[in-house]
Scaffold this active site. Structure first.
Site, PDB file in Angstrom:
ATOM      1  N   ARG A   1     -32.607 -64.890  56.861  1.00 31.17           N
ATOM      2  CA  ARG A   1     -31.238 -65.129  56.388  1.00 31.17           C
ATOM      3  C   ARG A   1     -31.402 -65.866  55.066  1.00 31.17           C
ATOM      4  NH1 ARG A   1     -26.034 -65.468  58.877  1.00 31.17           N
ATOM      5  NH2 ARG A   1     -24.692 -67.082  57.996  1.00 31.17           N
TER       6      ARG A   1
ATOM      7  N   HIS B   1     -24.912 -57.589  54.849  1.00 35.93           N
ATOM      8  CA  HIS B   1     -25.002 -58.223  56.174  1.00 35.93           C
ATOM      9  C   HIS B   1     -25.051 -57.101  57.220  1.00 35.93           C
ATOM     10  CE1 HIS B   1     -24.920 -61.245  59.092  1.00 35.93           C
ATOM     11  NE2 HIS B   1     -23.743 -61.793  58.890  1.00 35.93           N
TER      12      HIS B   1
ATOM     13  N   GLN C   1     -24.573 -57.751  61.188  1.00 40.55           N
ATOM     14  CA  GLN C   1     -23.188 -58.041  61.570  1.00 40.55           C
ATOM     15  C   GLN C   1     -22.381 -56.767  61.709  1.00 40.55           C
ATOM     16  OE1 GLN C   1     -21.387 -61.181  62.120  1.00 40.55           O
ATOM     17  NE2 GLN C   1     -20.081 -59.583  62.981  1.00 40.55           N
TER      18      GLN C   1
ATOM     19  N   ASP D   1     -12.522 -61.505  56.475  1.00 36.71           N
ATOM     20  CA  ASP D   1     -13.676 -62.384  56.321  1.00 36.71           C
ATOM     21  C   ASP D   1     -13.246 -63.566  55.471  1.00 36.71           C
ATOM     22  OD1 ASP D   1     -16.242 -63.368  56.455  1.00 36.71           O
ATOM     23  OD2 ASP D   1     -17.079 -62.008  54.959  1.00 36.71           O
TER      24      ASP D   1
ATOM     25  N   CYS E   1     -16.076 -61.678  61.361  1.00 38.59           N
ATOM     26  CA  CYS E   1     -17.465 -62.019  61.677  1.00 38.59           C
ATOM     27  C   CYS E   1     -17.656 -63.489  62.038  1.00 38.59           C
ATOM     28  CB  CYS E   1     -18.382 -61.622  60.519  1.00 38.59           C
ATOM     29  SG  CYS E   1     -18.104 -62.533  58.989  1.00 38.59           S
TER      30      CYS E   1
ATOM     31  N   ARG F   1     -23.469 -59.382  68.775  1.00 41.80           N
ATOM     32  CA  ARG F   1     -24.585 -59.626  67.864  1.00 41.80           C
ATOM     33  C   ARG F   1     -25.904 -59.584  68.638  1.00 41.80           C
ATOM     34  NH1 ARG F   1     -23.763 -62.389  63.055  1.00 41.80           N
ATOM     35  NH2 ARG F   1     -25.999 -61.966  62.754  1.00 41.80           N
TER      36      ARG F   1
END
Length: 307
Positions: free
Chosen positions: A110, A137, A140, A224, A263, A291
């Site tokens: 990450r 991402h 996700q 988001d 998310c 996830r």
């Protein structure tokens, strides 16, 4: 000899691979119904394998879900922050990749910069997974699409409305649209629209400043955060995005059975109201749980167990 299977960007993967990952994720989740979280899957495809998890950015869902994922696959995980490592004191990305490739079986990163993950993968001798960068991402979005399939069926023919910043999450939705056959409508201010190079990897994608146009009739509405980690223009973003809040009135324009995804973490009262995120159309908690399942199947794919 073929190199390792990396999972860096959805645009770089074959549709058949993404479909295999989603199908495996659904099957693994169903097979675990009623089990404790620590119990390994019956096939344990990661038995004898170790996953390194490197975090340059703060994390809740990515950190816990990948740790749970490798354990449920029968493997083990080693977690570190960039500051804990010599990487944080100037060791090159390439040297770090070469060393870890001798010590673990896969690496999830990450990272602050997408180019750093690309450099790491280029030097690594084991699979590398993009856990989030400033550009994309993908893990996700695989969990998001799994959640939509779980509740609303096959993706082809569906329309997803993404409301907000044309950021890394939006970019991965764009990439997925071309691979998995859904339409995507992106509503955001002109200054914050997706990059042209991401749109070049998209399928049926429309970008508009007209919020109603984007959401009307959509099967899924996604929002988001307006301000991501690393953004320095907080107040300018809040002002620009204020008209793009997802509330009950906006959701009423979507299809009657439309669902809401985010998310997380959510900034209630900014990009989404509490009435929506806590309402009957919201799937955010299933989305967060998924996830684990999606990332288990990404790991299984990287190890060659599927697809």
């Amino acid at each position: 000899m073929a190199g390792p299977r990396h999972f860096l960007d959805l645009w770089a993967l074959e549709p058949a691979s993404l479909r295999a990952i989603l199908a495996d994720a659904h099957a693994r989740k169903a097979a675990r119904k009623g089990w404790g979280q620590a119990r390994p899957d019956a096939d344990a495809p990661a038995a004898g394998r170790t996953l390194a998890m490197i975090f340059q950015k703060n994390s809740t869902r990515t950190r816990f879900s990948f740790d749970a994922a490798i354990r449920q696959l029968g493997g083990a995980g080693i977690l570190s922050t960039g500051a804990d490592m010599q990487l944080g004191r100037g060791e090159t990305i390439e040297d770090t990749a070469r060393v870890l490739s001798r010590m673990v079986d896969a690496v999830m990163i990450r990272a602050d910069r997408h180019v750093d993950v690309e450099r790491f993968a280029a030097a690594a001798g084991v699979p590398v997974i993009n856990g989030l960068t400033d550009r994309s991402h993908p893990c996700q979005i695989m969990a998001d699409l799994m959640t939509l399939e779980e509740h609303r069926g096959a993706l082809p023919g569906k329309t997803i409305a993404f409301v907000g910043d044309g950021n890394n999450v939006c970019a991965s939705f764009i990439h997925a649209s071309a691979k998995l056959g859904f339409a995507l409508k992106v509503a955001c201010p002109a200054k914050f629209q997706p990059r042209a190079e991401d749109l070049a990897h998209g399928g049926e994608v429309e970008v508009t400043e007209d919020l109603d146009r984007a959401v009307r009739g959509a099967d899924c509405v996604v929002s988001d955060a307006w301000v991501s980690m690393g953004d320095v223009d907080h107040m300018a973003r809040v002002e620009a995005f204020a008209p793009f809040q997802v509330d009950e009135a906006l959701m009423s324009l979507a299809a009657p059975d439309a669902v809401f995804l985010h998310c997380l973490p959510a900034h209630r009262g900014e990009e989404v109201t509490s009435a929506v995120i806590d309402g009957p159309r919201s799937l955010v908690w299933d989305e967060a749980e998924n996830r684990i399942h999606a990332q288990k199947s990404i790991l299984a794919w990287c190890f060659g167990a599927i697809g």
